[in-house]
Design a protein around this motif. Structure first.
Motif, PDB file in Angstrom:
ATOM      1  N   UNK A 127     -13.612 -24.358  11.355  1.00 37.97           N
ATOM      2  CA  UNK A 127     -12.523 -24.666  12.553  1.00 37.97           C
ATOM      3  C   UNK A 127     -12.158 -23.274  13.180  1.00 37.97           C
ATOM      4  N   UNK A 128     -11.444 -23.585  14.328  1.00 38.58           N
ATOM      5  CA  UNK A 128     -11.331 -22.226  15.041  1.00 38.58           C
ATOM      6  C   UNK A 128     -10.486 -21.351  14.355  1.00 38.58           C
ATOM      7  N   UNK A 129     -10.762 -20.025  14.679  1.00 38.24           N
ATOM      8  CA  UNK A 129      -9.660 -19.022  13.912  1.00 38.24           C
ATOM      9  C   UNK A 129      -9.484 -17.749  14.772  1.00 38.24           C
ATOM     10  N   UNK A 130      -8.402 -17.194  14.762  1.00 30.78           N
ATOM     11  CA  UNK A 130      -7.731 -16.266  15.485  1.00 30.78           C
ATOM     12  C   UNK A 130      -8.845 -14.762  15.499  1.00 30.78           C
ATOM     13  N   UNK A 131      -8.950 -14.365  16.641  1.00 30.56           N
ATOM     14  CA  UNK A 131      -9.748 -13.000  16.723  1.00 30.56           C
ATOM     15  C   UNK A 131      -9.304 -12.150  15.665  1.00 30.56           C
ATOM     16  N   UNK A 132      -7.923 -11.900  15.409  1.00 31.47           N
ATOM     17  CA  UNK A 132      -7.505 -10.824  14.552  1.00 31.47           C
ATOM     18  C   UNK A 132      -7.111 -11.431  13.403  1.00 31.47           C
ATOM     19  N   UNK A 133      -7.779 -12.580  13.049  1.00 33.91           N
ATOM     20  CA  UNK A 133      -7.808 -12.803  11.670  1.00 33.91           C
ATOM     21  C   UNK A 133      -8.306 -11.742  10.672  1.00 33.91           C
ATOM     22  N   UNK A 134      -7.756 -11.869   9.405  1.00 30.68           N
ATOM     23  CA  UNK A 134      -8.311 -10.932   8.315  1.00 30.68           C
ATOM     24  C   UNK A 134      -9.540 -11.532   8.125  1.00 30.68           C
ATOM     25  N   UNK A 135     -10.648 -10.649   7.843  1.00 23.62           N
ATOM     26  CA  UNK A 135     -12.094 -11.090   7.574  1.00 23.62           C
ATOM     27  C   UNK A 135     -12.123 -10.825   5.959  1.00 23.62           C
ATOM     28  N   UNK A 136     -12.764 -12.127   5.497  1.00 25.99           N
ATOM     29  CA  UNK A 136     -12.743 -11.929   3.881  1.00 25.99           C
ATOM     30  C   UNK A 136     -14.184 -12.149   3.541  1.00 25.99           C
ATOM     31  N   UNK A 145     -19.919  -7.928  -9.014  1.00 22.77           N
ATOM     32  CA  UNK A 145     -18.910  -8.148  -7.884  1.00 22.77           C
ATOM     33  C   UNK A 145     -18.207  -6.839  -7.551  1.00 22.77           C
ATOM     34  N   UNK A 146     -17.958  -6.755  -6.303  1.00 21.16           N
ATOM     35  CA  UNK A 146     -17.103  -5.465  -5.824  1.00 21.16           C
ATOM     36  C   UNK A 146     -15.556  -5.866  -5.167  1.00 21.16           C
ATOM     37  N   UNK A 147     -15.828  -6.620  -4.281  1.00 23.88           N
ATOM     38  CA  UNK A 147     -14.349  -7.319  -3.561  1.00 23.88           C
ATOM     39  C   UNK A 147     -14.879  -8.684  -2.795  1.00 23.88           C
ATOM     40  N   UNK A 148     -13.760  -9.402  -2.677  1.00 17.87           N
ATOM     41  CA  UNK A 148     -13.776 -10.424  -1.890  1.00 17.87           C
ATOM     42  C   UNK A 148     -12.981 -10.251  -0.291  1.00 17.87           C
ATOM     43  N   UNK A 149     -12.718  -8.970  -0.247  1.00 22.49           N
ATOM     44  CA  UNK A 149     -11.894  -8.621   0.990  1.00 22.49           C
ATOM     45  C   UNK A 149     -12.373  -7.661   1.855  1.00 22.49           C
ATOM     46  N   UNK A 150     -13.639  -7.604   1.786  1.00 20.81           N
ATOM     47  CA  UNK A 150     -14.084  -6.156   2.608  1.00 20.81           C
ATOM     48  C   UNK A 150     -14.314  -6.618   3.988  1.00 20.81           C
ATOM     49  N   UNK A 151     -14.034  -5.805   5.072  1.00 18.35           N
ATOM     50  CA  UNK A 151     -14.066  -6.314   6.327  1.00 18.35           C
ATOM     51  C   UNK A 151     -14.970  -5.236   7.093  1.00 18.35           C
ATOM     52  N   UNK A 152     -15.539  -4.385   6.408  1.00 17.92           N
ATOM     53  CA  UNK A 152     -16.482  -3.192   7.257  1.00 17.92           C
ATOM     54  C   UNK A 152     -18.009  -3.512   7.346  1.00 17.92           C
ATOM     55  N   UNK A 153     -18.553  -4.612   6.863  1.00 19.02           N
ATOM     56  CA  UNK A 153     -19.771  -4.801   6.818  1.00 19.02           C
ATOM     57  C   UNK A 153     -20.336  -5.664   7.697  1.00 19.02           C
ATOM     58  N   UNK A 154     -19.545  -6.159   8.841  1.00 15.39           N
ATOM     59  CA  UNK A 154     -20.045  -7.021   9.788  1.00 15.39           C
ATOM     60  C   UNK A 154     -19.221  -6.368  11.279  1.00 15.39           C
ATOM     61  N   UNK A 155     -19.805  -6.905  12.272  1.00 19.12           N
ATOM     62  CA  UNK A 155     -19.000  -6.577  13.679  1.00 19.12           C
ATOM     63  C   UNK A 155     -17.794  -7.181  13.821  1.00 19.12           C
ATOM     64  N   UNK A 157     -16.761  -9.057  16.266  1.00 20.08           N
ATOM     65  CA  UNK A 157     -17.156 -10.429  16.975  1.00 20.08           C
ATOM     66  C   UNK A 157     -17.379 -11.466  15.848  1.00 20.08           C
ATOM     67  N   UNK A 158     -17.812 -11.135  14.453  1.00 17.58           N
ATOM     68  CA  UNK A 158     -18.304 -12.129  13.678  1.00 17.58           C
ATOM     69  C   UNK A 158     -17.201 -12.537  12.865  1.00 17.58           C
ATOM     70  N   UNK A 159     -16.016 -12.659  13.342  1.00 15.51           N
ATOM     71  CA  UNK A 159     -14.941 -13.080  12.578  1.00 15.51           C
ATOM     72  C   UNK A 159     -14.722 -14.774  12.372  1.00 15.51           C
ATOM     73  N   UNK A 160     -15.895 -15.232  13.118  1.00 13.97           N
ATOM     74  CA  UNK A 160     -16.054 -16.638  12.793  1.00 13.97           C
ATOM     75  C   UNK A 160     -17.134 -17.152  11.370  1.00 13.97           C
ATOM     76  N   UNK A 161     -17.174 -16.165  10.834  1.00 11.26           N
ATOM     77  CA  UNK A 161     -18.133 -16.291   9.395  1.00 11.26           C
ATOM     78  C   UNK A 161     -17.327 -15.648   8.306  1.00 11.26           C
ATOM     79  N   UNK A 162     -17.696 -16.206   7.199  1.00  7.69           N
ATOM     80  CA  UNK A 162     -17.295 -15.677   5.986  1.00  7.69           C
ATOM     81  C   UNK A 162     -18.454 -15.715   5.195  1.00  7.69           C
ATOM     82  N   UNK A 163     -18.857 -14.495   4.640  1.00  3.88           N
ATOM     83  CA  UNK A 163     -20.296 -14.099   4.056  1.00  3.88           C
ATOM     84  C   UNK A 163     -20.226 -13.785   2.637  1.00  3.88           C
ATOM     85  N   UNK A 164     -21.205 -14.000   1.884  1.00  2.00           N
ATOM     86  CA  UNK A 164     -21.539 -13.519   0.460  1.00  2.00           C
ATOM     87  C   UNK A 164     -22.802 -12.646   0.610  1.00  2.00           C
TER      88      UNK A 164
END
Length: 465
Positions: A127-136, A145-155, A157-164
């Motif tokens: 679904x569409x997400x805001x550009x300033x949405x928190x990356x999780x 496991x380290x964290x499920x809220x790290x946002x520094x490992x992707x650029x 513009x990649x806010x449309x993804x959630x990664x493992x």
């Protein structure tokens, strides 16, 4: 070795010997330790914690209780090696995303760094997400496991993804909930971004179109930074036109020459005129659009079929036809008097012939005048301190070119205006037309203009009542 509540450790001798070499962890609730009747020690919480932190470890984690013994990481043991990920089926990977990220996904891309020491699964948010949405994003370091809220490992513009992601090359912080912001982290983030972009480039056209439709802002952000990527996706990108939102490929099919306005204000000013003349105009005033359209115009130079050009309100002035000598002579004195009365508004009233005849007026102004107007309106709504700052940014009236209110002499209303004998009546009607032109251009009215509307209507009422 036992860890105390204050962070210190002490060595104790176990009452029973270990059955085999290795590590065993004994957890005792405070309630049981203090011989309290009721305990908050919940087996399900312990099992959830073991799964969360140890699901990807390469050794089995046994949980033994009164109900028996089970391996809590049976299904995900050792997960994270790239060859393991590639061996999983599409359904297995999607189920893994639902299990770890607690969200249902429909598509994903496998990503990794150049050295293969950081890799993972980038799930496409459906679904569409805001550009300033928190990356999780969920990260594992050395399978833990380290964290499920790290946002520094992707650029960004990649806010449309959630990664493992799994890594063995990054340095954790003291809290082990994030990583040190060092050169290695920046390199990993850049390479993961490149890997994600390559995955997008390999998508089939139908999948790419579906993806861009849901996350076009992200793709515009990336395309604005990467000319090669723009060449690949520009035909799929949506833009606002006179007909609403359209895919660029569909816009190109409508005419050989496509125009674009640099701002929303410019687009609003020329919309009716352009529509009447059959022009295809794109609104370039939204995020990234004017920059992208400028770069796309250079891409199209290599093709003989389409041209993309900037269009400004001033460009329409040459399409207006001048008055005849008789008409000009007849209106000269009245226009002179009218323009003297409108000097305070920095407005120049001009009478021309133009299509369509149903349009009585059109208001055209350049960027300097538009910016000044917006500063004045914002200053009116601001407190004294901020309003004073905005006033310092404003230009003097003699430095600004006037806005131009073109009256259409082919329009019956305009002709009747100049047939009136009372100068005050002519002024009042033109003031109302000016306010109407502002409203049609979606300009919020300033206090001065609201007062002008009220006084003009009162003046007209006085003449007819």
């Amino acid at each position: 070795m036992a860890r105390n509540a204050d962070g210190t450790y002490e060595i104790k001798k176990l009452s029973q010997s270990l059955e085999e070499p290795g590590t065993k962890i004994y957890l005792t609730s405070k309630a049981l330790k203090n011989h309290e009747e009721h305990t908050n020690f919940i087996l399900e919480d312990l099992a959830d914690a073991l799964v969360k932190y140890g699901r990807c470890l390469e050794v089995p984690i046994f949980l033994t209780c009164d109900k028996g013994e089970k391996i809590v990481n049976q299904e995900t043991m050792g997960l994270g090696k790239f060859d393991t990920l590639e061996s999983l089926s599409r359904d297995q990977i999607l189920k893994l995303g639902q299990k770890i990220l607690q969200e249902d996904f429909q598509d994903y891309l496998l990503i990794e760094t150049a050295n293969g020491r950081t890799k993972g699964i980038a799930y496409i948010i459906p679904h569409t997400v805001r550009m300033n949405a928190k990356k999780r994003n969920t990260i594992y370091l050395n399978q833990m496991f380290v964290s499920d809220e790290i946002d520094s490992l992707l650029p960004s513009w990649a806010f449309f993804t959630r990664c493992i992601l799994w890594t063995d090359e990054l340095q954790p912080g003291a809290s082990r909930e994030d990583f040190y912001k060092n050169k290695r982290l920046k390199t990993v983030a850049k390479e993961l971004g490149s890997s994600l972009k390559q995955g997008i480039e390999m998508l089939e056209s139908s999948a790419l179109e579906k993806l861009i439709a849901a996350h076009y802002l992200s793709f515009k952000s990336l395309a604005s930074e990467d000319p090669d990527f723009l060449k690949m996706v520009y035909t799929f990108l949506p833009f606002r036109t006179l007909n609403g939102e359209e895919k660029f490929a569909d816009i190109l099919s409508q005419n050989e020459t496509i125009y674009y306005a640099l701002s929303v204000d410019d687009f609003r000013q020329i919309a009716d005129l352009a529509r009447n003349q059959g022009l295809i105009v794109i609104n370039g005033g939204y995020s990234y659009d004017s920059q992208l359209l400028t770069e796309i115009s250079q891409i199209l130079e290599d093709f003989p079929f389409n041209k993309l050009k900037i269009i400004q309100p001033e460009d329409f002035q040459h399409t207006f036809q001048p008055l005849s000598f008789f008409e000009s002579t007849h209106l000269q004195e009245k226009l002179k008097e009218i323009n003297q009365q409108f000097e305070e508004l920095n407005l120049l009233v001009i009478v021309k012939h133009f299509d369509p005849s149903s349009m009585p007026m059109v208001l055209l102004s350049n960027h300097l005048t538009q910016n000044q107007r917006e500063l004045e309106r914002t200053a009116e709504e601001s407190n004294q301190l901020f309003g004073g700052i905005l006033e310092d940014l404003m230009l003097e009236a003699d430095q600004l070119p006037p806005a131009k209110l073109y009256l259409n002499y082919d329009n019956p209303l305009v002709k009747r205006i100049f047939e009136k004998k009372q100068p005050a009546g002519i002024k009042n009607i033109i003031e109302v037309l000016y306010i109407q032109a502002l409203l049609l251009g979606h300009y919020p009215l300033k206090k001065k203009e609201l007062n002008l509307l009220n006084s003009s209507l009162l003046g007209l009422l006085d003449q007819f009542i």
